[in-house]
Design a protein around this motif. Structure first.
Motif, mmCIF file in Angstrom:
data_model
loop_
_atom_site.group_PDB
_atom_site.id
_atom_site.type_symbol
_atom_site.label_atom_id
_atom_site.label_comp_id
_atom_site.label_asym_id
_atom_site.label_seq_id
_atom_site.Cartn_x
_atom_site.Cartn_y
_atom_site.Cartn_z
ATOM 1 N N LEU A 460 3.876 18.733 -11.753
ATOM 2 C CA LEU A 460 4.245 18.132 -13.032
ATOM 3 C C LEU A 460 5.687 17.634 -13.035
ATOM 4 C CD1 LEU A 460 2.415 20.501 -15.548
ATOM 5 C CD2 LEU A 460 1.647 18.311 -14.619
ATOM 6 N N LYS A 461 6.527 18.326 -12.254
ATOM 7 C CA LYS A 461 7.926 17.894 -12.171
ATOM 8 C C LYS A 461 8.014 16.529 -11.468
ATOM 9 C CE LYS A 461 12.335 19.663 -10.705
ATOM 10 N NZ LYS A 461 12.911 20.577 -9.756
ATOM 11 N N THR A 462 7.248 16.389 -10.399
ATOM 12 C CA THR A 462 7.240 15.097 -9.694
ATOM 13 C C THR A 462 6.790 13.992 -10.643
ATOM 14 O OG1 THR A 462 6.532 16.326 -7.760
ATOM 15 C CG2 THR A 462 6.348 13.939 -7.625
ATOM 16 N N VAL A 463 5.735 14.278 -11.402
ATOM 17 C CA VAL A 463 5.225 13.267 -12.340
ATOM 18 C C VAL A 463 6.326 12.906 -13.342
ATOM 19 C CG1 VAL A 463 3.495 12.786 -14.114
ATOM 20 C CG2 VAL A 463 2.866 14.145 -12.116
ATOM 21 N N GLU A 464 7.007 13.927 -13.833
ATOM 22 C CA GLU A 464 8.024 13.716 -14.850
ATOM 23 C C GLU A 464 9.173 12.857 -14.311
ATOM 24 O OE1 GLU A 464 7.358 14.367 -17.894
ATOM 25 O OE2 GLU A 464 9.267 13.365 -18.330
ATOM 26 N N LEU A 465 9.556 13.137 -13.072
ATOM 27 C CA LEU A 465 10.644 12.365 -12.459
ATOM 28 C C LEU A 465 10.312 10.880 -12.438
ATOM 29 C CD1 LEU A 465 11.861 14.420 -9.385
ATOM 30 C CD2 LEU A 465 13.206 13.602 -11.328
ATOM 31 N N TRP A 466 9.086 10.583 -12.053
ATOM 32 C CA TRP A 466 8.691 9.173 -11.956
ATOM 33 C C TRP A 466 8.429 8.571 -13.324
ATOM 34 C CZ3 TRP A 466 9.423 6.165 -7.894
ATOM 35 C CH2 TRP A 466 9.657 6.795 -6.676
ATOM 36 N N ARG A 467 8.090 9.420 -14.273
ATOM 37 C CA ARG A 467 7.877 8.901 -15.623
ATOM 38 C C ARG A 467 9.188 8.336 -16.190
ATOM 39 N NH1 ARG A 467 3.855 10.733 -18.725
ATOM 40 N NH2 ARG A 467 3.883 12.796 -17.765
ATOM 41 N N GLN A 468 10.282 8.965 -15.742
ATOM 42 C CA GLN A 468 11.566 8.533 -16.281
ATOM 43 C C GLN A 468 12.035 7.190 -15.714
ATOM 44 O OE1 GLN A 468 13.964 11.991 -15.682
ATOM 45 N NE2 GLN A 468 12.767 13.128 -17.171
ATOM 46 N N LEU A 469 11.382 6.746 -14.658
ATOM 47 C CA LEU A 469 11.770 5.464 -14.064
ATOM 48 C C LEU A 469 11.290 4.329 -14.963
ATOM 49 C CD1 LEU A 469 12.780 4.069 -11.323
ATOM 50 C CD2 LEU A 469 10.355 3.798 -10.869
ATOM 51 N N ASP A 470 12.171 3.385 -15.242
ATOM 52 C CA ASP A 470 11.763 2.218 -16.017
ATOM 53 C C ASP A 470 11.178 1.201 -15.036
ATOM 54 O OD1 ASP A 470 11.440 0.022 -17.548
ATOM 55 O OD2 ASP A 470 13.580 -0.339 -17.909
ATOM 56 N N PRO A 471 9.865 0.982 -15.063
ATOM 57 C CA PRO A 471 9.254 0.119 -14.043
ATOM 58 C C PRO A 471 9.868 -1.278 -14.044
ATOM 59 C CG PRO A 471 7.550 1.203 -15.350
ATOM 60 C CD PRO A 471 8.857 1.503 -16.003
ATOM 61 N N ALA A 472 10.172 -1.796 -15.239
ATOM 62 C CA ALA A 472 10.666 -3.176 -15.317
ATOM 63 C C ALA A 472 12.000 -3.333 -14.587
ATOM 64 C CB ALA A 472 10.811 -3.591 -16.771
ATOM 65 N N LEU A 486 3.237 9.687 -5.788
ATOM 66 C CA LEU A 486 2.339 10.270 -6.783
ATOM 67 C C LEU A 486 0.938 10.468 -6.202
ATOM 68 C CD1 LEU A 486 3.637 8.327 -9.902
ATOM 69 C CD2 LEU A 486 3.953 10.757 -9.416
ATOM 70 N N SER A 487 0.509 9.558 -5.339
ATOM 71 C CA SER A 487 -0.795 9.742 -4.676
ATOM 72 C C SER A 487 -0.762 11.043 -3.887
ATOM 73 C CB SER A 487 -1.087 8.610 -3.684
ATOM 74 O OG SER A 487 -1.211 7.400 -4.349
ATOM 75 N N TRP A 488 0.315 11.198 -3.152
ATOM 76 C CA TRP A 488 0.455 12.396 -2.328
ATOM 77 C C TRP A 488 0.493 13.655 -3.192
ATOM 78 C CZ3 TRP A 488 0.204 15.429 1.619
ATOM 79 C CH2 TRP A 488 1.018 16.558 1.662
ATOM 80 N N GLY A 681 -5.086 14.179 -11.622
ATOM 81 C CA GLY A 681 -4.849 12.840 -12.162
ATOM 82 C C GLY A 681 -3.725 12.793 -13.178
ATOM 83 N N ALA A 682 -2.990 13.900 -13.332
ATOM 84 C CA ALA A 682 -1.901 13.905 -14.322
ATOM 85 C C ALA A 682 -0.868 12.823 -13.990
ATOM 86 C CB ALA A 682 -1.234 15.266 -14.359
ATOM 87 N N ALA A 683 -0.831 12.438 -12.719
ATOM 88 C CA ALA A 683 0.158 11.429 -12.311
ATOM 89 C C ALA A 683 -0.338 10.003 -12.568
ATOM 90 C CB ALA A 683 0.456 11.591 -10.818
ATOM 91 N N TRP A 684 -1.598 9.860 -12.862
ATOM 92 C CA TRP A 684 -2.151 8.495 -12.869
ATOM 93 C C TRP A 684 -1.586 7.574 -13.955
ATOM 94 C CZ3 TRP A 684 -2.393 9.969 -8.586
ATOM 95 C CH2 TRP A 684 -3.471 10.294 -7.795
ATOM 96 N N PRO A 685 -1.384 8.035 -15.191
ATOM 97 C CA PRO A 685 -0.813 7.084 -16.153
ATOM 98 C C PRO A 685 0.530 6.519 -15.676
ATOM 99 C CG PRO A 685 -1.687 8.977 -17.314
ATOM 100 C CD PRO A 685 -1.761 9.302 -15.848
#
Ligand SMILES: Nc1ncnc2c1ncn2[C@@H]1O[C@H](COP(=O)(O)OP(=O)(O)OP(=O)(O)O)[C@@H](O)[C@H]1O
Ligand SMILES: [Mg+2]
Length: 970
Positions: A460-472, A486-488, A681-685
């Motif tokens: 969940l921490k990994t997911v959270e780290l990437w959630r904070q990235l602004d894709p744009a 995230l796949s890994w 799949g918690a990382a998928w969104p």
């Protein structure tokens, strides 16, 4: 008399070949007729009264404002109704007449067709023939109209038919702006049809483009297109123009000219019913003409209306076929990727129900392999020896996979004996792990602890780290790195889920087996006794119910939700002042539950990305007056207590202890099951946001056609595309590759992958007496006869009928929400350990899994008897295979259902799934004592009963273990 200069009226053949007119002027039907006529195809002469005439008429009578005011839904009962709106609008139209100028133009054009000639006056709306919407039968048509006054009246009626209840409802449901629609009207000389019908230049059921499917009946075609008769059906080979299949329809009615104006239908004579309406030469001629039409429309498969009079063929309409299935794949074989090995669709593959997207396959499957091999390094490294690292390298090089892919479908790969890349446990680990002291104590303490306190937080921490990235704002490479990481992370998490799941699975099996052995006739299932300590998947609908309650408390909001289609609900709520708080609550809900997967493949949108299904469910909950989670929770708990009392009565003495022993462990491990799977799949969104951003950039540069094409490239292709994009260059070969792969994947979705390769005995062995009995794996006892709901994917969830038997390919946690509606479960794939088996037993409904292609054999509404003890499905009332494709193409002329009427009939027991801080602290303090206590207890138990007394893996499982090659798993 040439009338091409008229401002409102356009004869079919007057336009030049290149510019027959446009959709907005002539409407769909008028345009297609003009195009066919100018191409020299046999179209009866006629003209189109353009949309400009309608617009002028409406403007002149000040109708537009009235139209927009009235075309709003009312809540009647619990659905949106346009009855009043339609009645008012019809009255407005009825009281008016077109301008003299227009009447003169129509009169002149009609005279040019032959004074007093019977004509057809046909609606031709400008929104018709959109790629996904045919508008079939939405508006009125008048046949055999004679005389100029009658023609002008019929034109006005066609205009008014834009505002019938069904037409307004159809546009509302499909989000088509009422303000933008306008009606053109086709006036065409009648064909005194002896035979008429509809044909498709591709098979609408199978998607086969090499076939033409013809429906034909005697008389005028109104009854066929309206679905009032069963026509003759012919399937013709498009190249050879030979007839492949013929089915005589009952042709109950024949529509003929009425005396004077209009039409009437009469009963067909017995001879007409038995006689084929088209002979072979006529059919061939018709098929030849149909291929010409298709070619004229750029090879796009067409839905054509036609008629025959005096041996002459006429074309009355052609439009592109909508929702045509992809081209079916031929000669599909399900063969082993490695001789001597074995492939099975279970465990992690249960979460991959469809054909995989290339990106997921490329990143996720190797990551799974690595995760398992790393586990061996860390847990079994001493036994595997130094070879492990070499093998890991091989894995990374793609030489061996724990999963194989056949025709796009994932399988678990059990390598052939002697495969050098397989690790074989040695010494005491050679034995299959048993449910013994060591496993139990390891399972009790170590596995759940490590999962809950180490692996899950890490994931969940990994997911959270990437959630904070602004894709744009991120660079392409960074987006790609996110997708990889995230796949890994999810694959790595799965391997712990797999380990955690083994314990509830074994304990449940042991209890189930014990009940089966000792109280076979008592209809007791382990699931009835398992006191679920709640799970997030079951909590989700309850949280949604709270949102529904909020909506119900504001009548205006309730009205809005009930009358707005789910796919437009969020924007409608957002535009409504009181709705914005609800939108925020839905956003919170999606943040918590929006990753719940139907498939692990991230090419499939998660609810976060496409919340339509969640919103449909929300609508159901708003409509449901009866559902009360608290009462239901109390009832379910009472049922469980009763079941436990009943069960306990069957056992005495040592047997009672053995029962309680199994029950204890089954209850103990039970919560881990749903909770661990919930986070898959918690990382998928987050991953999907990154992938779609990358996709948009590649679309902008011309490498891809649409953003989600990214899922159809593999990682190295994406790397290449990113490299080239730096110089603003496209990689155009990837565009086609992605398109081809997408088409292939769509076509593969229609395959039925066998549960195992080499295939086991067919699940259904039809005998003379038992044609309709199909045998599968019995996993949950009981017997029920009911209608089925065939649900193939998430998109069909709203088709689930209350109190029906759920028939589906397989189930994953996202499917749990359907179980409260189900009285039984039947699947293509799965066995005793499948997710569906466990949940079915928990709900106490009979279930038979692993029936091969049962989803293809049954259709919704069909009745079956499901015997969960014998493992059989009996199809009531005959056939197992749907009848030959008939070209029925519309659902009749009734108003479309505007709001979903499915009643939400209840949910599973809501229970808290998280322990409170106090409980956690207590658990922590007690842990050493508990450990010692259970060790001692286990020791005594095994001393008393001997190793065979402990709950063992089911016999079938053990047998399989001996017969099968070793899996690359611990
Ligand atoms: N000129 C004509 N001569 C004989 N029959 C006709 C003629 N025009 C239409 N018909 C018959 O009436 C049927 C219905 O006509 P039409 O295509 O206008 O309406 P629809 O098919 O009910 O609706 P839509 O095409 O708008 O979806 C046709 O399939 C055809 O059989
Ligand atoms: Mg038609």
């Amino acid at each position: 008399m040439p009338i091409a200069t008229a401002s409102y009226v356009f004869p079919f053949a007057a336009a030049s070949d290149k510019t027959p007119g446009d959709l907005d002027t002539l409407g769909g039907k008028g345009l297609s007729l003009a195009r066919m006529a100018t191409a020299g195809l046999p179209v009866p002469p006629g003209f189109t009264v353009a949309t400009s005439a309608y617009r002028k008429f409406v403007a002149g009578k000040d109708l537009q404002q009235a139209v927009l005011e009235h075309a709003r839904p009312q809540v009647v009962g619990q659905t949106a109704s346009f009855k009043t709106a339609s009645e008012r609008l019809q009255a407005l139209f009825a009281g008016t007449a077109p301008s003299e100028e227009l009447a003169n133009e129509i009169g002149a054009a009609y005279a040019a067709l032959g004074r007093g000639e019977p004509v057809a006056v046909r609606s031709s709306a400008n929104a018709e023939d959109l790629p996904d919407l045919s508008f079939a039968g939405q508006h009125d048509t008048y046949l055999n109209v004679r005389g100029v006054e009658a023609v002008i009246k019929a034109v006005c009626n066609c205009w008014a038919s834009l505002w019938t209840e069904r037409a307004i409802g159809y546009r509302h449901e499909n989000g088509i702006d009422h303000q933008a629609v306008a009606m053109a009207v086709v006036v065409q000389r009648m064909v005194a049809s002896e035979v008429s019908g509809v044909l498709f230049t591709a098979n609408p059921t199978t998607g086969d483009r090499t076939e033409i499917v013809v429906n034909a009946s005697f008389g005028l075609g109104e009854a066929i297109v309206g679905g009032e008769v069963t026509p003759d059906t012919f399937i013709v080979d498009k190249d050879a123009l030979t007839t492949k299949e013929t089915a005589v329809g009952t042709k109950e009615l024949t529509v003929v000219y009425a005396d004077g104006q209009g039409t009437r239908s009469r009963e067909s004579s017995p001879e007409e019913r038995q006689q084929l309406s088209l002979d072979a030469p006529a059919l061939k001629e018709l098929a030849r003409l149909a291929t010409k039409v298709e070619q004229h429309f750029d090879g796009v498969p067409q839905d054509i209306e036609w008629a025959v009079s005096g041996g002459e063929l006429s074309l009355l309409q052609s439009r592109p076929m909508t929702n045509l299935p992809p081209v079916p794949l031929k000669d599909v074989r399900w063969e082993l990727t490695e001789p001597g090995s074995r492939l099975e669709r279970d465990q992690v593959v249960e979460f991959m129900p469809g054909p995989l997207s290339p990106l997921f396959q490329d990143l996720y499957l190797p990551a799974l392999d690595v995760a398992y091999y790393l586990m061996r390094v860390t847990q079994g490294g001493n036994e595997a020896g130094g070879a492990t690292y070499r093998q890991l390298a091989k894995v990374l090089g793609g030489q061996h996979a724990g999963q194989s892919v056949v025709n796009g479908y994932a399988y678990r790969h059990f390598p052939a004996p002697g495969n050098p890349f397989v690790l074989r446990p040695q010494g005491r680990h050679r034995r299959r792990s048993r449910f013994n002291v060591r496993t139990v104590s390891h399972g009790y303490h170590e596995t759940p602890r490590r999962w809950r306190h180490e692996e899950l937080p890490k994931y969940l921490k990994t997911v959270e780290l990437w959630r904070q990235l602004d894709p744009a704002a991120a660079e392409d490479e960074r987006l790609m790195a996110g997708i990889r990481t995230l796949s890994w992370a999810d694959a790595h998490y799965w391997r712990f889920v797999d380990e955690v799941l083994a314990f509830p699975r074994r304990a449940d099996e042991a209890l189930q087996q014990f009940l089966g052995e000792h109280v076979p006739g008592a209809n007791l299932t382990s699931g009835m006794l398992l006191d679920g300590s709640g799970s997030p998947t079951m909590q989700a609908p309850i949280d949604l119910w709270h949102i529904a309650q909020r909506i119900r408390s504001t009548p205006a909001l309730q009205g809005l939700v009930v009358t707005t289609p789910a796919h437009r609900l969020l924007s409608a709520l957002d535009a409504f002042a009181e709705g914005q708080a609800v939108v925020r609550e839905i956003a919170d809900y999606l943040a918590k539950y929006g990753h719940q997967i139907y498939s692990l493949d991230y090419a499939e949108p998660t609810p976060s990305q496409d919340p339509t299904q969640v919103l449909s469910l929300l609508k159901c909950l708003v409509l449901d007056d009866d559902y009360d989670p608290a009462a239901q929770q109390a009832e379910t708990q009472a049922t469980r207590r009763r079941a436990l009392r009943d069960a306990s009565r069957h056992f005495r003495g040592r047997l009672w202890w053995r029962f309680r022993w199994r029950l204890f462990w089954a209850q103990h491990y039970y919560p881990n099951r749903d909770e661990s799977q919930f986070y898959l799949g918690a990382a998928w969104p987050v991953l999907q946001r990154l992938a779609l951003e990358l996709g948009r950039r590649l679309v902008a540069v011309g490498t891809l056609t649409q953003p989600d094409d990214v899922y159809y490239l593999n990682a190295s292709e994406l790397d290449r595309a990113i490299e080239v994009r730096c110089d603003e260059l496209p990689l155009s070969d990837l565009k086609h590759l992605a398109m081809e792969r997408r088409e292939l994947r769509e076509a593969r979705k229609r395959l039925s992958p066998p549960p195992a390769i080499p295939q086991r005995e067919p699940s259904s062995v039809p005998t003379e007496d038992a044609q309709n009995i199909i045998t599968g794996v019995p996993v949950s006892p009981g017997k029920v006869t009911a209608e089925v709901s065939v649900i193939l994917s998430l998109a069909d969830f709203d088709q689930m009928r209350p109190r029906s038997i759920l028939v589906c390919p397989l189930t994953t946690p996202a499917w749990t929400q359907l179980f409260p509606h189900a009285v039984g479960l039947v699947t293509d794939v799965g066995g005793i350990t499948a997710h569906g088996s466990i949940v079915a037993r928990e709900y106490g409904i009979p279930a038979v899994l692993g029936l091969g292609d049962i989803t293809k054999r049954l259709s919704s509404g069909q009745a079956i008897t499901l015997d969960g003890d014998a493992g059989t499905v009996t199809i009531e009332g005959g056939r197992t295979v749907p009848p030959m494709s008939t070209a029925r193409r519309r659902t009749g002329r009734s108003a479309p259902a505007v709001a979903d009427n499915t009643r939400f009939i209840g949910l599973a027991t809501p229970l808290p799934f998280e322990h409170s801080a106090r409980e956690r602290l207590l658990g922590l303090l007690l842990r050493p004592f508990k450990a010692a206590f259970y060790q001692a207890l286990l020791f005594v138990y095994f001393k008393l009963t001997g190793p065979s007394g402990g709950p063992a893996a089911p016999a079938a499982g053990r047998r399989q273990a001996r017969n099968r090659p070793q899996a690359p798993r611990p």
